[in-house]
Design an enzyme around this catalytic site. Structure first.
Site, PDB file in Angstrom:
ATOM      1  N   ARG A 187       0.502  -1.262  -0.003  1.00 37.02           N
ATOM      2  CA  ARG A 187      -0.127  -0.184   0.064  1.00 37.02           C
ATOM      3  C   ARG A 187       0.436   1.329  -0.300  1.00 37.02           C
ATOM      4  O   ARG A 187       0.240   2.526   0.611  1.00 37.02           O
ATOM      5  CB  ARG A 187      -1.348   0.237   1.049  1.00 37.02           C
ATOM      6  CG  ARG A 187      -1.405  -1.445   1.145  1.00 37.02           C
ATOM      7  CD  ARG A 187      -3.007  -1.225  -0.245  1.00 37.02           C
ATOM      8  NE  ARG A 187      -3.929  -2.222   0.275  1.00 37.02           N
ATOM      9  CZ  ARG A 187      -3.302  -3.503  -0.953  1.00 37.02           C
ATOM     10  NH1 ARG A 187      -3.059  -4.033  -1.371  1.00 37.02           N
ATOM     11  NH2 ARG A 187      -4.182  -4.284  -0.395  1.00 37.02           N
ATOM     12  N   SER A 237     -12.083  -0.520   3.261  1.00 32.52           N
ATOM     13  CA  SER A 237     -11.336  -0.487   3.440  1.00 32.52           C
ATOM     14  C   SER A 237     -10.758   0.732   4.442  1.00 32.52           C
ATOM     15  O   SER A 237     -10.308   1.708   4.046  1.00 32.52           O
ATOM     16  CB  SER A 237     -10.449  -1.442   4.251  1.00 32.52           C
ATOM     17  OG  SER A 237     -10.569  -2.815   3.876  1.00 32.52           O
ATOM     18  N   GLU A 312      -5.601   3.444   5.680  1.00 33.82           N
ATOM     19  CA  GLU A 312      -5.709   3.765   4.625  1.00 33.82           C
ATOM     20  C   GLU A 312      -6.402   4.726   3.935  1.00 33.82           C
ATOM     21  O   GLU A 312      -5.607   5.150   3.300  1.00 33.82           O
ATOM     22  CB  GLU A 312      -6.127   2.806   3.578  1.00 33.82           C
ATOM     23  CG  GLU A 312      -5.929   1.344   3.832  1.00 33.82           C
ATOM     24  CD  GLU A 312      -6.706   0.372   2.488  1.00 33.82           C
ATOM     25  OE1 GLU A 312      -7.191   0.670   1.976  1.00 33.82           O
ATOM     26  OE2 GLU A 312      -7.150  -0.828   3.171  1.00 33.82           O
TER      27      GLU A 312
END
Length: 338
Positions: A187, A237, A312
């Protein structure tokens, strides 16, 4: 609507900027845009100006105009990983989307513009018998955003298959990055460390059976419908999966559920009863409601496990500052308890 030279907040906008953007992108500049109207979370105040470019040249032009005028510029795609401030955004928002979504396939090489929607791209290359990005089929975002954060699912990332990325920097200068230049990690990419706009990417995939790929995509989509709260506004998410935490505690959703927080509400935001790594908008939620739940989830899970949950999601401040949402939530929580 407001006159050129004045923002929706009443703050002075450089005279002529709106008109210059209109000339550069005719019919694709909007004023006083509700961010809640474009946010996948349905949250956020007004943005002064929103422009939708349809070419790399227009993107370069927008960047140069905003830099010359000294006006904050925020670049977004499908907004799936953004939490807009309740106060809105005082500047120019550039949205790269369906107007920049061309896809070409040569052999096993796919070149696509940054605005292409990932479920469409995954299905398109699958029909061509190309495999490797099936895991992105259910991600409600654009290619540019996914490449920027090396997004994916099933603990995979799009960066595995990226060979080149076309970018434009804040001065409006174009560059092509190879995979090594991107420094993809979980990520993460090097492109998050400086201001660049992704305009297109090249993917190298593998030959596969189109029918088998289609079945895989159907299975992924069916699994997402079973596991995730897709009927209410959300960003996907909220928290990243930390490998050390995953090995001892499990994924973020499991940790939050074990902490007894499933279904917890703050205002009109809720930790989803369906999947605890999702925060949903029940109708009329604010960014403050969502940040409150992020703060509670982090502190409660830390107290139980010793691991901090990191987001995130990026919070967009009124001046366009992008920060991980957990940093903003932690600051707010500290202020509330001091």
């Amino acid at each position: 609507m407001y006159a050129d030279g004045v923002t929706g907040s009443g703050r002075a906008m450089p005279v002529g900027l709106s008109a210059a953007l209109d000339r550069l992108c005719p019919g694709r500049v909007r004023r006083s845009v509700s961010l809640a109207g474009i946010s996948r979370w349905k949250v956020g105040g007004p943005a002064d100006l929103l422009v939708e470019p349809q070419s790399a040249e227009e993107i370069s032009g927008v960047l140069r105009l905003c830099r010359s005028a000294g006006v904050p510029l925020l670049v977004v795609g499908d907004t799936s990983n953004l939490l807009f401030a309740d106060e809105g955004f005082r500047g120019v928002m550039m949205q790269i989307g369906r107007r920049m979504a061309a896809v070409s396939i040569t052999g096993t090489t796919v070149t696509a513009q940054a605005g292409v929607w990932m479920p469409y791209l995954a299905a398109t290359v699958g029909r061509a018998g190309l495999s490797g990005i099936e895991h992105t089929a259910g991600i409600p975002g654009t290619l540019g955003g996914l490449v920027m954060m090396n997004g994916g699912s099933q603990r995979r990332g799009i960066g595995e298959h990226v060979s080149r990325v076309w970018t434009i920097d804040e001065r409006g200068e174009a560059a092509i990055l190879g995979q090594a230049d991107c420094r993809f990690a979980y990520r993460r990419s090097a492109m998050q460390d400086r201001f660049v706009v992704i305009t297109a990417a090249e993917l190298v995939l593998e030959r596969g059976d189109a029918r088998s790929i289609r079945r895989t995509i159907i299975d992924i989509m069916a699994s997402r419908r079973r596991k995730f709260p897709l009927k209410l506004p959300n960003c996907g998410s909220v928290f990243l999966s930390d490998p050390a935490m995953y090995a001892t505690v499990g994924p973020p959703g499991h940790a939050i559920e074990q902490a007894g927080l499933k279904g917890l509400r703050a205002g009109q935001a809720q930790i989803s009863p369906v999947h605890a790594n999702f925060i949903v908008n029940l109708g009329g939620a604010t960014a403050r409601d969502i940040l409150t739940l992020i703060g509670i989830a982090r502190s409660t899970v830390f107290d139980r496990t010793g691991f901090w949950l990191n987001c995130e999601v990026r919070h967009v401040g009124p001046d366009g500052t992008l920060r991980p949402a957990h940093e903003v939530a932690a600051t707010d929580r500290a202020e509330q308890t001091s």
